[in-house]
Structures are given as C-alpha cells and as structure tokens.
Write an enzyme that holds these catalytic residues in place. Structure first.
Site, mmCIF file in Angstrom:
data_model
loop_
_atom_site.group_PDB
_atom_site.id
_atom_site.type_symbol
_atom_site.label_atom_id
_atom_site.label_comp_id
_atom_site.label_asym_id
_atom_site.label_seq_id
_atom_site.Cartn_x
_atom_site.Cartn_y
_atom_site.Cartn_z
ATOM 1 N N HIS A 4 4.961 15.138 2.210
ATOM 2 C CA HIS A 4 6.030 14.650 3.092
ATOM 3 C C HIS A 4 5.831 15.150 4.519
ATOM 4 O O HIS A 4 6.784 15.198 5.292
ATOM 5 C CB HIS A 4 7.398 15.131 2.593
ATOM 6 N N GLU A 21 7.456 0.610 -2.185
ATOM 7 C CA GLU A 21 7.017 0.347 -0.823
ATOM 8 C C GLU A 21 6.097 -0.855 -0.711
ATOM 9 O O GLU A 21 6.161 -1.602 0.265
ATOM 10 C CB GLU A 21 6.305 1.582 -0.241
#
Lengths: 396, 333
Positions: B134, B65
C-alpha cells in the site's frame, strides 16, 4: 565511393603512429603507389603509399598527430565524386552503406605524453579548456581523484600566463620528447632497473688486427673493412664457442638462440638505432661490412624498416672513433650481453721483462647475471679476445 | 454572495473542488472508485460529492479493479469523461490490462478515429505505515507506456489545475497523488483554471545545482535547498510535475546554467525518473556543461518496510538530500 587512406600497421605491436610529414595536400591528384605521407613509429620513419588513383581530400590528421592504427586520415576521391557533398562511410554509418564493419572514427589526439595519462576532467572543464586552446594535462584538478573541474580551468585562465610572470628557468630550454627519445628512455630505464648487470673488462692487443686490416684495405677490389667489422665478427664467433651466453631471459625460461644476430649501435641526430646483422657467424667479413654500412646509412636517413631492428642476440657499441678509451654499456633487453669497445691506443706494455710500445683496445662486456654468470662471461670475453688478437681466425 | 478569489485549501479539498467543477461544467464527467460514495473515499477526497451529484455520477465499484477499469475505458470510448480512483495506487496492478493494453493503445490502433478521455487517480507513496502493498510509487511503470500521460502534481494549486486539464484531455491521463500531500494546505483560486500537462516549473531559482524532484520530494528538496543556502550552496529546484511527456527544455536550460544535476524521487532508484533524466541530459547539449557527476536519490531497492524507522530510511529524506548535495558541491563525489 572515395577510397580511405588509413594509418597502416607497420610494426607487430604498433597501436598508433605519428604523422611526421604530408607530401600531398587536399586537392592534389595522386597515382596509386605514390608516397603521400610519412609516419614515425618507435624506431623509424615509414612512407605510406596512395591506395588508388584520384584526388586527395578530407585530410584529417595534422603533422604531429598520434593516430590509432586503422583510422582514416584522408580520402582519395574518384572522377566526379564531389569532395564536399559526398557522405563518407566513417562520418555517418547508416544501415545502407555499412556493408562491412569499418573502424569507427576515433578522436585524433594531439601528440602529448602518451594515452596512459589522459586527464580526468568534467565535460564543462573540457569545454572551457577547448574554447581557450588549453591543454588539460597542464592543469591540476581539485576534484575527487584529481578530477579537473571548471573552476580549476577558470582559475588557470585568470592567472597570468606563467611565461609572462616568471619564466621557470631562463637559462634552459624545454625540448619536446619525440617517439625515439621516449622509446630509448623507456627501454633503458627498464634495462637498468630490471636487468642485474655486471661488467668484465679486457685490454685486447690489436697490433696484428690493425696490420691485417691495413693490408686488406690496401688490396684493390677488396671491400674496405673497419675495426668494428672485425669486432662484430669476433663477438659472433666467440658466442658460438660459448653458446650459453647467446641467450635471453624470459619468465618461461632461458631462450638459447641458434644464430648470432648482432645489433650494431648507430648514433643519429637526436638518438640512436640498433639495426641487426643476422647470422653473423656464417658471413664473411666483407659481407658483414657491407651490411653494416647499408644499415647505418638507412638509420641515419631514418629509413630503417621494423624488420631491420627487430631481434638481435647481442650488441656491439663502439665509441672508439670518439677517442673514448673504455666505457660500460647498458644491455639492450632481452639480450644478455653488450660489448662496449673503446679506441685502439698506443701505450706502454710489458712484454717479458721489458716495457715496449704496444696497441691496446679496451673492451667491456656487460652481462645479464640472470643468464650469464661471471665464469661464463669471462669465457666469452676470453674467446673474443683470443679471436681479436689472432685475427686470421676471423678470415677462415 | 462573493466567494473570496483565493482561499487556502488542502490538496484533498483542491481535488474535490476540481471534480465538482468538472461535473458542473460537463455532464459527461462522472467518478468511479471503491468506497468513494457514502464513505467519501479512503482518503476523504470525494467527501460528500455523492450527496451533491448522486450515485449515478459518484459511483461505488465492487472490489474488482480490472472489471471496473474496463467499465471506465468503455465509458470513455462511448463519449463519457470518467475519473477513476484507485483506493491505493498499488491496486492498479490488477487493472494494468485495461490501462496498458487498452486505454493507451486504442487511439493508435484505430487510426485516431476514437480516443480514450479517461482520468485515473493513484494515491501513492510511503510514509503512512501501510507497508509494502500500500506504499509504492509505481508512476515509472506507466510512464514507460506510450499513449499515457503521467502527472505528479505537488501542490494544492497544481492538483486542481492539472486535474482539470487532465479531464479536458482527449487521452488517458494518470494522476499520481502522494498520500502525505492530501493534508497539505496551499492557496487555491476558487474559479476553475488549468495548469498545463507537460510543463515543469522552477520552484526555487539557484545557480549551484539543479535538483529535479517529483511529488512530495519537491518539498523535501526545497527544505534541503533552504538548509544548503545557509552553507553558501545555491540550489535550483525544479518540480517536474509531468513524468510523461517530460519537459526536457526546462531541465536542459537549468543544467546549462548550474552545471550540476541531482534527481530526487520516491520511486525505486533503478530504472526510474532519475535514470531517464540523467540519460536525457547526457544525450543533450547540456552534457558539455556538466561539471560534476549526476546524482540520483531514489527509493531503496526493496519493498517498503512496515517498520516506521526502516520505512523512512527507504526513501529520500530532507537530511539525506542535504548531505548528498553537499558532498557533490564540496567535491567528495
């Protein structure tokens, strides 16, 4: 910079004062040292002097307002300082003008019932109440823990004013409670509810005392003495003889006082004061009389200084001049005794096997049993009586 | 061939339509993200866009990322209009250097000579059984950074219009999308349109309390308001839509009308949206109109649990909103 006029601390434990009178108004010119307003503390009225020369402006506390100590209540503006335009240090403290930490301006509360019972209310309720000039303290709150909500205020406003509907009691008037009355109430409730009182009475033969007083008062150039002056002196000498009664209860221990400082109850319009004559045992009667007169005059003019009424190890309360024959008084804490003195009256007395006319003065000693036991109190009263009945002992 | 002016689309479909229309209108627009190409995105948002626009404009990135976000920031500086998808908003923690220290600041540090027209999309929130790493709602983190705009559209209509406005925007815009909203359906005009960033909207007018909510909590607040209306409590529900810059005027006007405020949000309660809105109101002219304490309903002070019962209990649910607002209105708070 304009000079701040603050509410001064004039008494040791003073947190706030009530402005009782302004002697100047905005725009008046004042000289340093001139009296500009008066404040009322628990016990007295104090004059406050101008801290500098100039023009008074921005008076922010009205008569009757309770102002915390140290808060600015007005400003003195110097030559050329514009009252309207100038930014005052307490109004907008900026980094530039903040050379020394100044007390922050504090909202000046109207004199109500002290600051302990500040009502809980929502901002909206306060806002509506403010807009209608309504005292929140007069309302009952329906919210949690009595919080006053907007609805409560609106309900109050929509119900007709109580005086229009039904005066609560047409045959009585509500007298506002001033600082002195509140102090008296608080101290006496404290005394009567926490100090275990007991009372001892004696009828003192005052024939000789009255005669002696008459003789002294007849002599040109000698101070005029009252019966009460003799009583004060006699009580002080008696306490010297029974020093365990010249004492005060405290949690740390019993404080035994070295000198006898006698508080003298002085009735004034709307209440009473108890100024103190200090080290009475060491002073001649003439001086005691003069001091009591000065203190009583100052009390009646409400000009006593805090130092005039602080302390005291016993109190004399005399209602003889009203014709009261006997009564019992409430102790003035932390003192351990108070002597209640009645009128000297002519009455039949038993002398040997005969009844003859004598003069008697009923005295009642109230004692704090934590400090003074019955026998000690009895010794004190006997010593007092003996001095009063042989008044020459008060002179030498 | 005439497409109907307004159709019912899911929130995910509305995003896809906005992305397609933006790419149609402007060749500088392209998409980046993990598995957004052939796989169609973890939540099937990009779907078949790779087949329609090619791999140069719908670009799969490695699972890296920080590097990928650096590419996006660089592309934006070079004149492109990248739209970057994080697979889960939680993974943005890896890319914070690029977002916080680069994208947010470059315009200011270069005296306004360049800007970073970057859009990042963050699938966020709990309720899918995806556990602590998450399921977070991290929008308050990024809303704390000057230079970023942070939006939380709550309906298919708003996500399409706000995403298009975000792509137009010359500065970085962070788009937080609650994962439970992707399947939600709503009317969406076929034509491109813009919903302005920085404007809240009153979803339900009321007089008894102002409920300020974000994202999925808007829907729970509306359900709660419906239930409460049966009890005579008339709640106003404000969809904040943008967390930075906050539309203070709409909230102040509402609180001045109702006198009560509740903030409902999924992010951790402490130092979150509710803290900011409460403090803003306390500082504002609306303070004098408050007739009750301010209520904050936010996420629990704990990582989101995997256990479904605990997961549900850790963020505000409709029945909790009903109960707490009822307590407030009936004077128990």
């Amino acid at each position: 910079m304009p000079i701040e006029v603050i509410l001064p601390k004039v008494d040791m434990d003073m947190a706030a004062g009530t402005i009782s009178r302004w002697l100047v108004k905005d725009g008046d010119r004042v000289k340093k040292g001139a009296t500009i307003f008066e404040i009322e503390t628990d016990k007295s009225t104090m004059e406050v002097e101008a801290p500098g020369d100039g023009t008074i402006g921005r008076i922010s506390a009205e008569v009757g307002a309770v102002v915390p100590v140290g808060v600015a209540v007005a400003f003195i503006f110097g030559e050329g300082e514009d009252v309207g335009a100038i930014r005052l240090p307490t109004e907008a403290p900026t980094a530039k003008t903040q050379d020394a930490p100044k007390p922050q301006p504090v909202a000046i509360m109207p004199a109500t019932n002290g600051d302990s019972s500040k009502p809980r209310a929502t901002p909206l309720a306060r806002r509506i109440a403010r807009a209608h000039g309504l005292e929140l303290a007069a309302l009952a709150g329906s919210g949690p823990r009595g919080r006053i909500r907007a609805e409560d205020v609106q309900q109050h406003l929509s119900t007709p004013a109580p005086e229009a509907k039904a005066p609560p009691a047409a045959d009585s008037d509500l007298i506002p409670i001033d600082t002195m009355r509140r102090t008296i109430a608080e101290r006496l409730v404290f005394s009567k509810t926490t100090v275990p009182h007991f009372y001892l009475g004696a009828a003192c033969d005052v024939e000789r005392l009255l005669k002696l007083r008459q003789e002294i008062n007849a002599v040109e150039g000698l101070p005029k003495l009252s019966v009460n002056d003799f009583v004060v002196k006699a009580l002080a000498l008696a306490l010297r003889q029974v020093p365990e009664a010249n004492a005060s209860w405290s949690d740390a221990g019993i404080q035994r006082h070295r000198s006898v400082d006698v508080s003298v109850a002085v009735a004034v319009e709307g209440g009473l004061f108890t100024p103190v004559v200090r080290a009475v045992e060491a002073k001649p009667l003439g001086q005691i009389a003069a001091e009591i007169k000065t203190l009583a005059d100052r009390a009646k003019a409400r000009k006593l200084l805090p130092s005039d009424y602080a302390g005291g190890t016993t109190t004399v309360s005399n209602l003889g001049m009203y014709g009261v024959e006997s009564f019992a008084a409430i102790i003035n804490p932390p003192q351990a005794t108070i002597l209640a003195v009645g009128a000297a009256t002519r009455q039949p007395v038993v002398a040997g096997d005969e009844i003859r006319i004598g003069t008697r003065m009923e005295c009642t000693l109230s004692c704090d049993h934590r400090v003074v036991d019955g026998a000690v109190g009895a010794q004190l009263l006997a010593a007092f009586r003996s001095l009063i009945e042989q008044p020459l002992r008060l002179l030498v | 061939m005439n497409a109907p002016a307004i159709r019912e689309l899911s929130y995910a479909q509305a995003i896809q339509e906005a992305l397609a229309q933006a790419m149609d209108a402007d060749p500088r627009v392209f998409l980046m993200g993990e598995d957004i190409g052939v796989y169609g995105g973890a939540f099937q948002v990009t779907g078949d866009l790779v087949h329609r626009y090619g791999e140069d404009r719908v670009m799969d990135t490695p699972i890296a990322e920080l590097g990928a976000a650096g590419v996006a920031v660089g592309a934006a500086l070079a004149g492109c209009r990248p739209v970057f998808e994080f697979q889960f908003s939680d993974f943005s923690a890896l890319a914070l250097e690029q977002i916080v220290n680069q994208a947010a600041k470059i315009r200011f540090m270069l005296g306004g000579k360049v800007s970073v027209p970057l859009v990042m999309r963050f699938p966020a929130g709990s309720g899918t059984g995806a556990a602590a790493q998450h399921s977070q709602s991290l929008e308050a983190w990024l809303a704390h950074v000057p230079g970023l705009k942070v939006i939380q559209p709550s309906t298919p209509y708003d996500i399409k219009g706000m995403l298009l406005a975000a792509i137009d925007d010359p500065d970085p815009v962070m788009v937080f999308e609650h994962k439970l909203l992707y399947k939600m359906k709503g009317d969406v005009p076929a034509e491109p349109y813009r919903v302005p960033i920085g404007k809240a909207i009153v979803r339900r007018a009321g007089t008894g309390i102002s409920i300020v909510a974000t994202s999925i909590m808007v829907h729970r607040a509306l359900e709660a308001a419906e239930i409460l209306s049966g009890e005579g409590i008339d709640a106003e529900v404000i969809d904040l839509r943008t967390l930075r810059p906050i539309d203070t005027a709409t909230i102040i006007a509402s609180v001045k009308k109702t006198g009560r405020l509740a903030c409902v949000y999924e992010g951790v309660k402490t130092l979150g949206m509710g803290a900011e809105i409460s403090a803003m109101i306390a500082e504002s002219e609306a303070f004098d109109y408050l007739d009750a304490p301010i209520l904050r309903l936010g996420g629990a002070e704990a990582p989101i649990p995997y256990n479904p019962v605990l997961e549900k209990a850790s963020v505000p649910q409709t029945e909790v909103i009903v109960a707490r607002v009822r307590d407030l209105l009936q004077g128990r708070i």
